[in-house]
Write a protein that holds these residues in place. Structure first.
Motif, PDB file in Angstrom:
ATOM      1  N   UNK A  93       0.821  -1.211   0.000  1.00 12.19           N
ATOM      2  CA  UNK A  93       0.000   0.000   0.000  1.00 12.19           C
ATOM      3  C   UNK A  93       0.850   1.254   0.000  1.00 12.19           C
ATOM      4  N   UNK A  94       2.050   1.161   0.546  1.00 14.98           N
ATOM      5  CA  UNK A  94       2.934   2.324   0.646  1.00 14.98           C
ATOM      6  C   UNK A  94       3.701   2.596  -0.646  1.00 14.98           C
ATOM      7  N   UNK A  95       3.629   1.675  -1.601  1.00 13.73           N
ATOM      8  CA  UNK A  95       4.288   1.839  -2.897  1.00 13.73           C
ATOM      9  C   UNK A  95       3.515   1.008  -3.910  1.00 13.73           C
ATOM     10  N   UNK A  96       2.405   1.549  -4.376  1.00 14.30           N
ATOM     11  CA  UNK A  96       1.484   0.801  -5.232  1.00 14.30           C
ATOM     12  C   UNK A  96       2.049   0.729  -6.651  1.00 14.30           C
ATOM     13  N   UNK A  97       2.160  -0.461  -7.222  1.00 14.69           N
ATOM     14  CA  UNK A  97       2.790  -0.617  -8.542  1.00 14.69           C
ATOM     15  C   UNK A  97       1.845  -0.327  -9.710  1.00 14.69           C
ATOM     16  N   UNK A  98       1.150   0.816  -9.633  1.00 13.65           N
ATOM     17  CA  UNK A  98       0.244   1.249 -10.686  1.00 13.65           C
ATOM     18  C   UNK A  98       0.512   2.704 -11.021  1.00 13.65           C
ATOM     19  N   UNK A 112      -6.697  -2.272   6.022  1.00 11.61           N
ATOM     20  CA  UNK A 112      -6.280  -0.872   6.163  1.00 11.61           C
ATOM     21  C   UNK A 112      -5.516  -0.621   7.454  1.00 11.61           C
ATOM     22  N   UNK A 113      -5.845  -1.354   8.508  1.00 15.36           N
ATOM     23  CA  UNK A 113      -5.177  -1.141   9.797  1.00 15.36           C
ATOM     24  C   UNK A 113      -3.723  -1.577   9.784  1.00 15.36           C
ATOM     25  N   UNK A 114      -3.319  -2.375   8.771  1.00 13.88           N
ATOM     26  CA  UNK A 114      -1.917  -2.793   8.658  1.00 13.88           C
ATOM     27  C   UNK A 114      -1.057  -1.747   7.960  1.00 13.88           C
ATOM     28  N   UNK A 115      -1.680  -0.785   7.266  1.00 13.63           N
ATOM     29  CA  UNK A 115      -0.922   0.148   6.438  1.00 13.63           C
ATOM     30  C   UNK A 115      -0.190   1.191   7.277  1.00 13.63           C
ATOM     31  N   UNK A 116       0.908   1.700   6.738  1.00 15.87           N
ATOM     32  CA  UNK A 116       1.532   2.927   7.234  1.00 15.87           C
ATOM     33  C   UNK A 116       0.737   4.063   6.593  1.00 15.87           C
TER      34      UNK A 116
END
Length: 268
Positions: A93-98, A112-116
Motif C-alpha cells: 500500500x505504501x508503494x502501489x505498482x500502478x 487498512x489497519x496494517x498500512x503505514x
C-alpha cells in the motif's frame, strides 16, 4: 489481510503467508450489497489493495468490474490467482505498482489497519482518478450471539475483554487532507462452516498464528468445544457477521497533487 488486529505489529503482519490456505477456507466473503453501495453503477477499474487470497476481488469481479489485486504476500496471491477475471501483482500500500490516476476505485478489505497511513493514503490518492472512490470494509463477528461471543473471545483473547479489538479508521480519514467527506454503512451476512472450517477460521487470525504450538492447540481445543456444543451436523454452523463500510473520495487537494506526480509508482 485481516480484521482481527487493530495495531501495527510486523510479526503478526507477516504471519498471513504461512496460513494462506486456512485464511482462504475459514474467512468469510463480503456481501455484494456492500460493494454496490461503495461503487455504485457501471463497470469500473478496481484496485483491491491488501487483497490477500482474493475474497473481496472475487465479489467485485462477479459484479462485472475489472479487478487488479495487490498484496505483499506471494503465498496469499497464489490463491488469489485462482479467482477468474482478476489480475494480481505483488506490492504494498505504501508503494502501489500502478500508474497515477489509473483506477476508478480502491477497495481495502480487512487490511487498512496494517498500512503505514502517512505513506499509504498519498499512494491511494495518487492512483485514483479524480472522481474515484476509496472503500474500506471490515467483517466483524456479531457478538450479541452468546456462542459467537465465546468464539470471538477464544480467538481475540485479552483485547476482546478490554473492548479494543475493532479498528476505527474514521479519525485517520477525517484528519487526512487527501480525502473528502466519509460515509458509513453496515451490512449483515453469514458464513457457513463445518468443524474443520471453524478451526481454520481461528488459525487464520494473526493472534493465533503467532502463538507457540502448545498455546495454539489450546485455543483450537476451545474452538472445537464451541463447535461441538453449538453445531447440529450435518447442517453447517452459520457464523453471523456485520460488515462495516467506509466510503470517501479524493479531495481537491489530492486531485491537484496528482497532476504533479510522476506517471509511475516508485519501484518495489
Amino acid at each position: 489481510m485481516t480484521t482481527d488486529d487493530p495495531g501495527p505489529d510486523a510479526g503478526r503482519a507477516r504471519s498471513f503467508g504461512a496460513v494462506a490456505a486456512a485464511y482462504d477456507a475459514g474467512r468469510p466473503t463480503f456481501p455484494a450489497d456492500a460493494l454496490t453501495w461503495i461503487l455504485g453503477p457501471g463497470r469500473l477499474q478496481i484496485l483491491d489493495l491488501g487483497a490477500g487470497t482474493g475474497k473481496l476481488s472475487k465479489v467485485a469481479a462477479s459484479l462485472g468490474h475489472d479487478v487488479v489485486a495487490v498484496d505483499p504476500s506471494e503465498e496469499m496471491l497464489a490463491l488469489c490467482r485462482r479467482v477468474p477475471g482478476v489480475d494480481t501483482m505483488v506490492g504494498a500500500a505504501e508503494s502501489i505498482p500502478l500508474a497515477h490516476a489509473s483506477v476508478d476505485a480502491v477497495l481495502v478489505g480487512q487490511a487498512f489497519h496494517w498500512f503505514d497511513h502517512a505513506r499509504a493514503l498519498p499512494e491511494i490518492a495518487r492512483v485514483l482518478r479524480p472522481h474515484g472512490v476509496l472503500g474500506l470494509l471490515w467483517n466483524n463477528h456479531d457478538t450479541v450471539v452468546p456462542w459467537v461471543r465465546r468464539l470471538h473471545r477464544a480467538i481475540i483473547g485479552e483485547d476482546f475483554l478490554a473492548g479494543n479489538d475493532e479498528f476505527d479508521p474514521m479519525p485517520i480519514l477525517l484528519q487526512s487532507d487527501l480525502f473528502s467527506m466519509v460515509e458509513t454503512a453496515r451490512f449483515r451476512h453469514w458464513h457457513d462452516l463445518d468443524r474443520n472450517g471453524l478451526r481454520q477460521l481461528a488459525q487464520s487470525h494473526s493472534r493465533v498464528a503467532v502463538l507457540t504450538e502448545s498455546r495454539r492447540e489450546s485455543v483450537l481445543e476451545q474452538i472445537d468445544a464451541i463447535y461441538d456444543s453449538t453445531a447440529r451436523p450435518p447442517e453447517p454452523l452459520r457464523v453471523p457477521y456485520f460488515t462495516n463500510c467506509y466510503r470517501t473520495r479524493p479531495s481537491d487537494l489530492a486531485n491537484y497533487h496528482r497532476t504533479l506526480d510522476a506517471p509511475l509508482a516508485p519501484p518495489l
